[in-house]
Write a protein that holds these residues in place. Sequence first.
Motif, PDB file in Angstrom:
ATOM      1  N   ALA A 216     -87.748 -54.311 -45.187  1.00 52.09           N
ATOM      2  CA  ALA A 216     -87.131 -53.760 -46.241  1.00 52.09           C
ATOM      3  C   ALA A 216     -86.202 -54.840 -47.039  1.00 52.09           C
ATOM      4  O   ALA A 216     -86.120 -54.783 -48.199  1.00 52.09           O
ATOM      5  N   ALA A 217     -85.508 -55.593 -46.245  1.00 56.10           N
ATOM      6  CA  ALA A 217     -84.823 -56.454 -46.558  1.00 56.10           C
ATOM      7  C   ALA A 217     -85.117 -57.782 -47.097  1.00 56.10           C
ATOM      8  O   ALA A 217     -84.407 -58.782 -47.316  1.00 56.10           O
ATOM      9  N   ASP A 218     -86.672 -57.831 -46.948  1.00 58.28           N
ATOM     10  CA  ASP A 218     -87.218 -59.120 -47.370  1.00 58.28           C
ATOM     11  C   ASP A 218     -86.614 -60.413 -46.600  1.00 58.28           C
ATOM     12  O   ASP A 218     -86.676 -61.588 -46.984  1.00 58.28           O
ATOM     13  N   ARG A 219     -86.549 -60.263 -45.187  1.00 58.72           N
ATOM     14  CA  ARG A 219     -86.004 -61.307 -44.466  1.00 58.72           C
ATOM     15  C   ARG A 219     -86.987 -61.902 -43.436  1.00 58.72           C
ATOM     16  O   ARG A 219     -87.803 -61.026 -42.934  1.00 58.72           O
ATOM     17  N   ALA A 220     -87.256 -63.068 -43.545  1.00 66.95           N
ATOM     18  CA  ALA A 220     -88.281 -63.752 -42.703  1.00 66.95           C
ATOM     19  C   ALA A 220     -88.132 -63.719 -41.203  1.00 66.95           C
ATOM     20  O   ALA A 220     -87.083 -63.608 -40.628  1.00 66.95           O
ATOM     21  N   PRO A 221     -89.228 -62.862 -40.588  1.00 69.78           N
ATOM     22  CA  PRO A 221     -88.932 -62.627 -39.141  1.00 69.78           C
ATOM     23  C   PRO A 221     -88.856 -63.951 -38.254  1.00 69.78           C
ATOM     24  O   PRO A 221     -88.250 -63.692 -37.274  1.00 69.78           O
ATOM     25  N   GLY A 222     -89.386 -64.877 -38.578  1.00 60.49           N
ATOM     26  CA  GLY A 222     -88.949 -66.173 -37.967  1.00 60.49           C
ATOM     27  C   GLY A 222     -88.181 -66.853 -38.292  1.00 60.49           C
ATOM     28  O   GLY A 222     -87.829 -68.174 -37.643  1.00 60.49           O
ATOM     29  N   ARG A 223     -87.015 -66.319 -38.961  1.00 57.43           N
ATOM     30  CA  ARG A 223     -85.906 -67.526 -39.466  1.00 57.43           C
ATOM     31  C   ARG A 223     -84.816 -67.702 -38.260  1.00 57.43           C
ATOM     32  O   ARG A 223     -84.290 -68.715 -38.291  1.00 57.43           O
ATOM     33  N   ASN A 224     -84.868 -66.916 -37.329  1.00 57.80           N
ATOM     34  CA  ASN A 224     -83.889 -67.025 -35.994  1.00 57.80           C
ATOM     35  C   ASN A 224     -84.570 -67.945 -34.842  1.00 57.80           C
ATOM     36  O   ASN A 224     -84.033 -67.801 -33.781  1.00 57.80           O
ATOM     37  N   ARG A 225     -85.560 -68.580 -35.191  1.00 57.77           N
ATOM     38  CA  ARG A 225     -86.162 -68.997 -33.842  1.00 57.77           C
ATOM     39  C   ARG A 225     -86.795 -70.554 -34.403  1.00 57.77           C
ATOM     40  O   ARG A 225     -86.665 -71.074 -35.375  1.00 57.77           O
ATOM     41  N   ALA A 226     -87.329 -71.293 -33.329  1.00 55.91           N
ATOM     42  CA  ALA A 226     -87.808 -72.638 -33.578  1.00 55.91           C
ATOM     43  C   ALA A 226     -89.090 -72.629 -33.413  1.00 55.91           C
ATOM     44  O   ALA A 226     -89.946 -71.589 -32.680  1.00 55.91           O
ATOM     45  N   PHE A 227     -89.963 -73.632 -33.848  1.00 52.39           N
ATOM     46  CA  PHE A 227     -91.623 -73.646 -33.696  1.00 52.39           C
ATOM     47  C   PHE A 227     -92.159 -75.064 -32.904  1.00 52.39           C
ATOM     48  O   PHE A 227     -91.216 -76.003 -33.340  1.00 52.39           O
ATOM     49  N   ALA A 228     -93.062 -75.022 -32.707  1.00 55.32           N
ATOM     50  CA  ALA A 228     -93.393 -76.311 -31.978  1.00 55.32           C
ATOM     51  C   ALA A 228     -93.573 -77.316 -32.905  1.00 55.32           C
ATOM     52  O   ALA A 228     -93.380 -78.569 -32.719  1.00 55.32           O
ATOM     53  N   PHE A 229     -94.252 -77.002 -34.144  1.00 55.01           N
ATOM     54  CA  PHE A 229     -94.413 -78.223 -35.201  1.00 55.01           C
ATOM     55  C   PHE A 229     -93.252 -79.022 -35.608  1.00 55.01           C
ATOM     56  O   PHE A 229     -93.386 -79.954 -36.019  1.00 55.01           O
TER      57      PHE A 229
END
Length: 554
Positions: A216-229
């Motif tokens: 609802a708040a249009d917040r990216a679900p992956g914003r609080n984590r790191a990624f392999a790439f």
Amino acid sequence: MRTGTSIEYYAPCTLGVEPALERELIHLGALEVESQPGGVRFRGDRRLGYTANLWLRSAIRVQELLDRFPAASPEELYKGAQRIDWAELMSVDDTLLIDSTVADSAIRHSKYAALVVKDGIVDWFRERLGRRPSVDRLRPTLPMKLVIRNNRASLWRNLSGPSLHKRGWRPIQVKSPLNESTAAGLLLMTGWDAKSTLVDPMCGSGTFVIEAALLAADRAPGRNRAFAFERWPDFDAALWESIKSAADDRAKASLPFAIQGADRHGGAIEIANKSAREAGVSDLVRFDRRDARDFAPREQPSIVVVNPPFGKRVGEGEGLVDSWRDLGNFLHESAVGAAAWVLCGNKDLTRHLGLKSNERHVVRNGQIDCRWLRYDVGAQAGHVARGERPAPWVTRFASRVPKQGRVLDLACGTGRHVALFTEQGHQVTAVDRDLSQLGAIADHTQVETIEADLEGGAWPLEGRRFDGIVVTNFLSRALLPKLLEALAEGGVLIYETFAVGQERFGKPTNSDFLLRPNELLDAFGSLEVVAFAHGEFREPKPAMRQRICALRPL
């Protein structure tokens, strides 16, 4: 550096939520989107690959195709791994890990297949540099996915690293919680507009509620984590920063409606509140320690989503029926007019809700085959406790009656539909030969009662018009033309009664009271038919029935 505008990607997901993931990818601008059981294949550029990791709510990970090659033997598999230029993908000092799946192929063991590919990669480096990279089973620089099917191998690099359901906000897990990606996928499948009140009366550790707030708040679900790439040689740091910055600009700081959860377990509520703080949505949600039967939402919900216990998860078993009855009472008392979505892995429990589902999806929750069930609660609040419930066919189409219109309930019986439509704000004319069964509803200010012999007497409503006409379990063929005349422009007719073949199930058995095939269609063919059904139905009890919903156009 791997570049191009048509990189092939694959995003696996929980079995059953593929439609949600497909819509997410189309919204992100993915090309050639193709859904298949357990995931979605698509194409796009490097920006899309990064964006998908940041924004996809229902995916488990995002994979990029490295190569496809024959794998009918270990030799072919090794040769295929060696033909890739690995210096573009990792350094000799980096680490790797290969997860593999094998099906319908000469190579039958997935661990052996992964070992062969690993050997091909490390030998590639050893031949050129005299050194080899190592395997890291916990946090590899280059995680990969190998799939061998019908003696053909596809090798993918995993852009995500750890599963995308690990958003970075859950501090601890309670027993068998709903996976975040699965929860988000189920939310997306409901069609919720993300602009109206949502409630979970058995929220556990709060997964549905927190995922709903992020959506609802249009917040990216992956914003609080790191990624392999982010650790790869071809990582574009400037591109990634621009994508994250754009996401931050979109995020809403507040919501003008409530998102609420409740659970009877204080430990679960404590975890839910802590998770909400970690996810940055504590100001957008509210959790209450309440049993479902005692929970009163602060705002009337437009949608209810819930994953109640169903006896196949850790620590469940006792009090299941009571829990489902409590949930049913909550829906009838506090969720009138809402769409209720219930996840269930035990079909024997759903009957305790006192509702009939009108939409269902098969979903795999962990190792359990479940159903994601929609119930339109309608205006049945409190009616179950008083006695006979409204017919599902009537509740399904009741909302089509024009607002504040006058409704005719012919052969009204106990008044179950009189109560239904008065609770929706309609004026109701209740007609039957004996009105003694109506009880207190007969004295309602919105109810007009007419006692009349509907089978042998004169038509008591000559010249009158109604915005809604409801008839159930009654048939007088002489009155069918009268009903047609009595339906106003824009009005809705909802009719259901027994049909020929009912003799196998019980009364009525007299053909005078049993509809012939398509008889309602023939009688009301001049109207616009919304829905029609004829056949054997198991609910509310086995019977042969014919049903129609039709409207008179304006």
